[in-house]
Motif scaffolding. Structure first.
Motif, short mmCIF file in Angstrom:
data_model
loop_
_atom_site.label_atom_id
_atom_site.label_comp_id
_atom_site.label_asym_id
_atom_site.label_seq_id
_atom_site.Cartn_x
_atom_site.Cartn_y
_atom_site.Cartn_z
N LEU A 151 0.85 -1.20 0.00
CA LEU A 151 0.00 0.00 0.00
C LEU A 151 0.89 1.25 0.00
N ILE A 152 0.52 2.23 -0.81
CA ILE A 152 1.33 3.45 -0.92
C ILE A 152 0.62 4.60 -0.23
N LEU A 153 1.24 5.12 0.83
CA LEU A 153 0.63 6.18 1.63
C LEU A 153 1.41 7.48 1.45
N SER A 154 0.76 8.48 0.85
CA SER A 154 1.51 9.71 0.59
C SER A 154 0.81 10.97 1.10
N ASP A 155 -0.31 10.80 1.85
CA ASP A 155 -0.93 11.99 2.45
C ASP A 155 -0.15 12.41 3.68
N ARG A 156 -0.21 13.68 3.98
CA ARG A 156 0.55 14.24 5.11
C ARG A 156 0.22 13.53 6.42
N ILE A 157 -1.03 13.11 6.53
CA ILE A 157 -1.52 12.55 7.80
C ILE A 157 -1.20 11.06 7.96
N ASP A 158 -0.73 10.40 6.88
CA ASP A 158 -0.68 8.94 6.86
C ASP A 158 0.20 8.31 7.93
N GLU A 159 1.42 8.83 8.08
CA GLU A 159 2.32 8.19 9.04
C GLU A 159 1.77 8.32 10.47
N TRP A 160 1.20 9.49 10.74
CA TRP A 160 0.59 9.72 12.06
C TRP A 160 -0.56 8.72 12.27
N MET A 161 -1.39 8.54 11.23
CA MET A 161 -2.53 7.62 11.34
C MET A 161 -2.04 6.19 11.60
N MET A 162 -0.97 5.78 10.89
CA MET A 162 -0.51 4.39 11.04
C MET A 162 0.05 4.14 12.44
N GLY A 163 0.40 5.21 13.15
CA GLY A 163 0.83 5.06 14.54
C GLY A 163 -0.29 4.52 15.42
N TYR A 164 -1.54 4.68 14.96
CA TYR A 164 -2.70 4.23 15.75
C TYR A 164 -3.35 2.99 15.16
N LEU A 165 -2.87 2.56 14.00
CA LEU A 165 -3.44 1.36 13.37
C LEU A 165 -2.40 0.25 13.45
N SER A 166 -2.57 -0.66 14.37
CA SER A 166 -1.55 -1.71 14.47
C SER A 166 -1.95 -2.96 13.69
N GLU A 167 -3.27 -3.21 13.60
CA GLU A 167 -3.68 -4.40 12.85
C GLU A 167 -5.10 -4.23 12.32
N TYR A 168 -5.43 -5.08 11.35
CA TYR A 168 -6.79 -5.11 10.80
C TYR A 168 -7.11 -6.55 10.47
N ASP A 169 -8.27 -7.01 10.92
CA ASP A 169 -8.71 -8.38 10.63
C ASP A 169 -7.64 -9.40 11.04
N GLY A 170 -6.99 -9.12 12.19
CA GLY A 170 -5.98 -10.06 12.70
C GLY A 170 -4.63 -9.99 12.00
#
Length: 630
Positions: free
Chosen positions: A460-479
């Protein structure tokens, strides 16, 4: 007692002048919108009076029948709209009709496209509805008096939309506001009873106050009698089966001051422990101040059908600030203040339910109308990305609504969901891989993706300014855990063969001397030098330590004036690359240091970061080029 009237001539704010010029000369394509805007404003004034009178019923001045009156005079070419709502003082008139408080006007002018149909749709969104009167009138008069103020404190405002307006004091018996439109010669069609009636039906049927007109009936006993032209019922109180889609859409336009239909809506009545009705909408287009977290937002709050406030922000979290709608509760006290709202457990329960409702609406939209959902994502996606950090309990649900660009499509459009990614995962792949960068092109051509291309693994390619900050709060999805491909050790799971792992271990042992020499040459710039399993074509890359801050996050912190913690990257080498092999055979330590520094700077550039000393890099490169040339 005589009133000494002072007539003053004042100039409009510059922005308003530009706006009036535009109204008068450009927006002819949809003239009839003026009536909808003026009736909406009158309805707001009635709502405000009803709320103020909860504390002080003297404001009704013995007349609690709230209504809006619409009259016309064919011969004089006038249309008059009168409400008996809250009214305005002299200062209110100057600030409401002479300036535009929001910075919206400049934005409004910026958004104009020159296409009349599209441009007229912008009017309501920017709170400039009153000025639409000048589309049909060459002179507008306003007579008003604030409820509870003395009769002699009435105000008479007048303007021909030419950059100036006059204002004077006048005696006015009735509270509220009267607007007289002196129609232009090409707009006389509106001084007609049937025409006005059809417009009220079309645009303002759902206003919860009666719009009164004189009867057009030819029957002797009914001629000239007052009659209500609209339904005047609060739309959200009706059963869903009785409301047509068109009525839902028109109601949305009224509350959201939008000219476009909503994408979707949800109308629900909840009974039981709590008793409330909600009607929620998802708009098609983002407002100009969406990214201003301080801008007014929220739902219209009614208690037992009495309007309480316009922007009740307590019922939805900030990341859902795009949702519009109405909430009508029987469980809140009528004199609700913002303080009570903040501390009320009922509000907390309704907020939880409303949040779930909006997320469910979006999930449903994504399943049933992927194209509409994509349109929503293009407008509001970045705001939804604030969700995982703000709303822990709904994190999984929000993650399912996120959309990303991906190496699978190779396009910058964010249209890949996590569910689609998981469906395409390779056998033995345990993690969801992603890369963050300042822009799509930098991420797509990053050397970190080389091994993924070779193995056919989607990233997945994340290039929005907010993305890295968001991924700090997303550790997993669907296990499945998320893994940043440019951070820490790269674990490809079972996709990596035993042979690959063995080759890496042997290479690390075999080239131990080289790694130590580079570590020494770059000791003040790198945390560690090691053999990579990420690269196939590039000689080297930089990796962020497992718990260090990424480049994107550092930039956000620096832009906010925050101190950024010092951290050095890990320098990974592709020992099979000819450049690295050439470096290993270099005996001259000074030259070895130069080549190591060039490789490090190249890896810094490839990761999309700035080199700390560009001048030194250029002179090193020039020296090497000269040596080669000789």
């Amino acid at each position: 007692m005589t009133v000494e009237t002072q007539k003053e001539t004042l100039g409009f704010q510059t922005e308003v002048k530009q706006l009036l010029n535009l109204m008068i000369h450009s927006l002819y394509s949809n003239k009839e919108i003026f009536l909808r805007e003026l009736i909406s404003n009158a309805s707001d004034a009635e709502d405000k009076l009803r709320f103020a009178a909860l504390k002080d019923d003297k404001l009704y001045e013995g007349d609690s029948e709230l209504q809006i009156r619409l009259d016309y005079d064919k011969d004089a070419g006038n249309v008059t709209l009168t409400d008996n709502g809250i009214g305005m003082t002299r200062d209110d008139v100057i600030s409401n009709l002479g300036t535009i408080a929001k910075s919206g006007t400049a934005e409004f002018l910026k958004q104009l496209s020159g296409d009349e149909k599209k441009d007229s749709k912008l009017i309501g969104q920017f709170g400039v509805g009153f000025y639409s009167a000048f589309i049909v009138a060459d002179r507008v008069e306003v007579f008003t008096r604030r409820a509870g103020a003395p009769v002699e404190e009435g105000v008479h405002w007048e303007s021909a939309g030419d950059g100036e307006f006059t204002i004077e004091q006048t005696n006015r018996e009735q509270r509220g506001t009267q607007i007289v439109l002196h129609l232009k010669s090409d707009a006389k069609e509106f001084a007609d009873g049937w025409r006005l009636r059809s417009l009220v039906k079309k645009y303002s049927d759902h206003i919860s106050f009666p719009v009164i007109m004189k009867s057009e009936s030819e029957e002797e006993d009914k001629k000239g009698e007052d009659e209500t032209v609209n339904d005047a019922t609060a739309l959200w109180t009706l059963p869903r089966t009785e409301i047509k889609d068109e009525e839902y859409k028109e109601f949305y336009k009224h509350i959201a001051h939008d000219f476009e239909d909503p994408l979707t809506w949800s109308h629900n009545k909840v009974e039981g422990k709590l008793d409330y009705t909600s009607l929620l909408y998802i708009p098609k287009r983002a407002p100009f101040d969406l990214y201003n977290r301080e801008a007014p937002r929220g739902l219209k709050l009614y208690v037992q059908r009495v309007f309480i406030m316009d922007d009740a922000e307590q019922f939805l979290p900030l990341y859902l600030r795009f949702a519009k709608g109405v909430i009508d509760s029987n469980d809140l006290s009528l004199n609700v203040s913002r303080e009570i709202l903040q501390n009320d457990s009922t509000v907390e329960s309704i907020r939880t339910a409303m949040t779930k409702r909006v997320l469910d609406m979006l999930s449903k939209l994504a399943k049933k109308n992927p194209e509409d959902y994509q349109a929503f994502w293009n407008e509001f996606g970045t705001v939804l990305k604030e969700g995982p950090a703000e709303d822990f309990s709904n994190r999984e649900k929000i993650a399912g609504l996120l959309r990303f660009a991906s190496t699978h499509t190779g396009e910058p459009t964010q249209n890949v969901s996590l569910d689609e990614y998981i469906e395409r995962m390779k056998d033995g792949q345990k993690k969801i891989f992603y890369i963050t960068a300042d822009n799509f092109t930098a991420a797509k051509s990053s050397p970190h993706l080389e091994v993924f291309r070779k193995k056919g693994i989607e990233v997945l390619i994340l290039s929005d300014r907010i993305d890295e900050w968001m991924m700090g709060y997303l550790s997993e999805y669907d296990g499945k855990q998320f893994q940043d491909v440019a951070r820490g050790d790269l674990d490809l799971g079972e996709v990596e063969t035993e042979e690959d792992k063995k080759h890496k271990e042997e290479a690390a042992e075999e080239h131990k001397g080289l790694l130590e020499r580079i570590q020494k040459a770059l000791e003040d710039r790198v945390q560690e030098v090691r053999v990579t399993n990420r690269l196939t074509d590039s000689p080297a890359c930089l990796v962020v330590g497992e718990f260090d801050m990424g480049a994107q996050m550092k930039k956000i912190m620096e832009a906010a004036g925050q101190k950024v913690p010092d951290s050095k990257p890990i320098f990974e080498l592709n020992v099979d690359h000819p450049l690295v092999q050439r470096l290993e055979s270099e005996q001259n330590e000074e030259r070895f240091g130069e080549l190591s520094a060039v490789l490090f700077d190249q890896a810094t550039l490839a990761s999309g970061e700035q080199i700390k000393d560009p001048g030194a890099y250029v002179s090193r490169l020039n020296r090497l080029l000269l040596e080669l040339a000789n």
